[in-house]
Design an enzyme around this catalytic site. Structure first.
Site, PDB file in Angstrom:
ATOM      1  N   ASP A  23      -1.608   5.331  -5.801  1.00  0.00           N
ATOM      2  CA  ASP A  23      -1.839   4.624  -4.720  1.00  0.00           C
ATOM      3  C   ASP A  23      -2.181   3.108  -5.208  1.00  0.00           C
ATOM      4  O   ASP A  23      -3.213   2.739  -5.869  1.00  0.00           O
ATOM      5  CB  ASP A  23      -3.199   5.135  -4.100  1.00  0.00           C
ATOM      6  CG  ASP A  23      -3.825   4.060  -2.898  1.00  0.00           C
ATOM      7  OD1 ASP A  23      -3.102   3.656  -2.159  1.00  0.00           O
ATOM      8  OD2 ASP A  23      -4.982   4.160  -2.886  1.00  0.00           O
ATOM      9  N   ASP A  50       0.890  -1.021  -0.005  1.00  0.00           N
ATOM     10  CA  ASP A  50      -0.115  -0.111   0.153  1.00  0.00           C
ATOM     11  C   ASP A  50       0.766   1.152  -0.021  1.00  0.00           C
ATOM     12  O   ASP A  50       1.422   1.692   0.939  1.00  0.00           O
ATOM     13  CB  ASP A  50      -0.968   0.120   1.098  1.00  0.00           C
ATOM     14  CG  ASP A  50      -1.879   1.254   1.137  1.00  0.00           C
ATOM     15  OD1 ASP A  50      -1.999   1.713   0.236  1.00  0.00           O
ATOM     16  OD2 ASP A  50      -2.442   1.162   2.388  1.00  0.00           O
TER      17      ASP A  50
END
Length: 464
Positions: free
Chosen positions: A327, A106
Site C-alpha cells: 500500500d 494510492d
C-alpha cells in the site's frame, strides 16, 4: 490511503506547478512517465516528535480502514496534524482543454477523483484549501456527468445497485462517498478525457468531489478493480521508485512509469519477483482491490522471526483475515500485534547494548503508538549499527531494508532515541500486514499486472 502515512505550503504549490509542467512521455509510445513527488502539509515539520506521532497515527488509522473497508465513517472528529502528510503525489491532465490536477498515488484503493468546481470545500485540510488546484467541469467541453441509470454508477456508488437506482433519482447525476484512513470525499461521477501528450483516453471515469475532509489533493487509485487508473488505461504494468524523505521539504522527485499494450513474460533485469496472491474469496470489493503478496518471513539480524502461519496467509472466506498487502498510501508498515511483538522482541535481543525506552518515556514524548524506541544519547544515528531487517517473500525474493527505512532518530531535550517506524495494530480482521511507503523508499518496485507478480530492487530513486 483505498481510500486507509503517514504530508511548507509554498513548496507544495511550487512542487505541483513544477510537476504539472514536466509531464512527458518516454520514446516508446506505450510507456508514460510521470514525475512522482512527496506531498507535504502547510508547516515545516520542526518537531520530530509530533511528526512521527502524526505519521504513526495516520498509518494506524489507515490500517484500520484497510482492515474494515465497510466501516461507517466516524461521527466524531479525528486528529489533525500540521506536519508532513507522508504520501507521494503525481500530476495528471484532465479535460478539453486540459487542466492539471494533483493526485496522491494510492495502491490501496481504486477510485480516481479530483477536487472539483469553484465551490469545492475541504474541512480540516492539512494545506490551505484555497491553494488546492481545482478541476472546473464547465471549462471542459468533454465533461459529462454520469447519471444513476448508468451501470458504472452502481459499481462506483454505494447508494446504487445494478437492479435499479436505489438512493437517488434516476435522472440525477451519480453520487459517491469514498472513505480513507483519515478523511473522506464526496461528489458526483464524471466522464472525462485524460490527456497525455501523445494519447488521449476518453470516457475516463473520475470523481468530481465538491466536499472533502482532511484530503490534501485528489487520489489516483491504482488498485485491482475496474475503476482504477491501471484498469481504465489497460496497463500491462506500472512501476515507481519512492525517494527517501525524512519527513521534511525537498525539491527532489522520482518517476511513475505506466506501460500499455502487450508485454513479454521476460523479467526486468535486476529485479527479484514474488507472485501476487489471489485475493480472498469475498463479496467485499475493497478486499478485491488489494495487492496481496506472500510475505513468509522476517529476518532480524541473522535470525528468523517465528510468525504463526495464520497471519501470513489470508483466509479464503468473506473476512479475508491474514496476509500481506502492498500500500503506497500508508506511511508506515503496520502489523497485527502478535507479529509486531515477535519482531520487537527480536530487535530487542539483537540490540542488547541499547536500553529500550520504557512505556512511560514513550508516552511522555508522544511516541506510544510507535511501540519500540531505544535510548541513543550521545550517539550519531549514522554511526549506530542496527540489525538488518529483511522481508522474505514466496519464491525467495528478499527485500533487505536500508536502516533509514525502519529506524528514525528522535531527540527529546538532552536525550536521544531511535524508534522503529513500524506500527502495531490491535485489529485482528483483514490483512495482517500492510507494507507502507516508508519501507518501500529507495526501491524500484514493479507491479506486473500481465504476469501477476511484484518485483523490486534497491535503487537510488532521485531523478537525475
Amino acid at each position: 490511503m483505498a481510500a486507509s502515512s503517514l504530508l511548507s505550503l509554498m513548496f507544495l504549490i511550487s512542487t505541483l506547478l513544477l510537476a504539472s509542467s514536466s509531464l512527458f512521455v518516454a520514446p516508446n509510445p506505450t510507456t508514460f512517465t510521470i514525475p512522482l513527488s512527496p506531498i507535504f502539509t502547510k508547516h515545516q515539520p520542526s518537531d520530530a516528535i509530533k511528526t512521527l506521532n502524526s505519521l504513526a497515527s495516520s498509518s494506524l488509522t489507515r490500517a484500520h480502514h484497510l482492515k474494515h473497508p465497510k466501516s461507517k465513517p466516524p461521527l466524531t472528529k479525528t486528529e489533525v496534524f500540521s506536519h508532513s502528510y507522508g504520501g507521494y503525489s503525481i500530476s495528471l491532465n484532465f479535460g478539453t482543454p486540459p487542466q492539471t490536477v494533483s493526485f496522491i498515488l494510492d495502491t490501496g484503493s481504486s477510485a480516481v477523483w479530483f477536487p472539483c468546481t469553484s465551490q469545492y470545500i475541504c474541512i480540516d485540510c492539512p494545506i490551505d484549501p484555497s491553494k488546492i488546484p481545482l478541476f472546473i467541469p464547465k471549462l471542459s467541453s468533454s465533461s459529462k456527468f454520469i447519471d444513476c441509470q448508468n451501470p458504472n454508477c452502481a459499481r462506483i456508488s454505494s447508494t446504487n445497485s445494478l437492479s435499479g437506482c436505489q438512493g437517488c433519482n434516476c435522472s440525477q447525476a451519480c453520487p459517491y462517498l469514498f472513505q480513507y484512513g483519515k478523511g473522506s470525499t464526496r461528489g458526483l461521477l464524471l466522464s472525462e478525457t485524460l490527456d497525455f501528450p501523445e494519447k488521449l483516453f476518453t470516457n475516463f471515469l473520475v470523481g468530481c468531489s465538491n466536499f472533502s475532509n482532511q484530503q490534501p489533493a485528489g487520489i489516483a487509485g491504482f488498485g485491482r478493480t475496474p475503476e482504477s487508473l491501471p484498469s481504465q488505461l489497460g496497463l500491462s504494468k506500472f512501476s515507481y521508485c519512492l525517494i527517501s524523505q525524512r519527513f521534511n521539504d525537498t525539491s527532489e522527485s522520482s518517476d511513475l512509469v505506466l506501460y500499455r499494450g502487450s508485454s513479454s513474460d521476460a523479467k526486468t533485469p535486476g529485479l527479484s519477483y514474488t507472485p501476487f496472491r489471489k485475493n480472498p474469496v469475498s463479496n467485499d470489493s475493497a478486499l478485491l482491490e488489494y495487492y496481496y503478496v506472500d510475505l513468509l518471513k522476517f529476518i532480524v539480524g541473522s535470525k528468523s522471526v517465528n510468525i504463526p502461519y495464520k497471519y501470513l496467509v489470508p483466509e479464503n472466506n468473506a473476512n479475508g483475515n491474514g496476509g500481506t498487502i502492498v500500500d503506497s498510501g500508508s506511511t508506515f508498515t503496520s502489523m497485527e500485534k502478535p507479529i509486531f511483538d515477535a519482531v520487537a522482541t527480536a530487535f530487542e535481543a539483537e540490540m542488547g547494548n541499547f536500553s529500550r525506552a520504557s512505556a512511560d518515556v514513550g508516552a511522555s514524548i508522544g511516541l506510544n503508538k510507535l511501540n519500540l524506541c531505544f535510548k541513543a544519547t550521545g550517539l550519531k544515528f549514522e554511526k549506530i549499527k542496527f540489525p538488518e531487517l529483511t522481508f522474505e517473500f514466496k519464491g525467495g525474493a528478499k527485500m533487505e531494508l536500508p536502516k533509514v527505512n525502519y529506524f528514525s532518530p528522535v531527540d527529546v531535550g538532552n536525550s536521544s532515541f531511535v524508534c522503529l517506524t513500524i506500527d502495531s495494530t490491535p485489529d485482528s480482521v483483514g490483512p495482517a500486514i500492510v507494507l507502507g511507503n516508508t519501507q518501500q523508499q529507495n526501491f524500484y518496485v514493479e507491479f506486473d499486472l500481465k504476469n501477476d507478480r511484484f518485483g523490486f530492487r534497491k535503487q537510488t530513486c532521485n531523478r537525475k
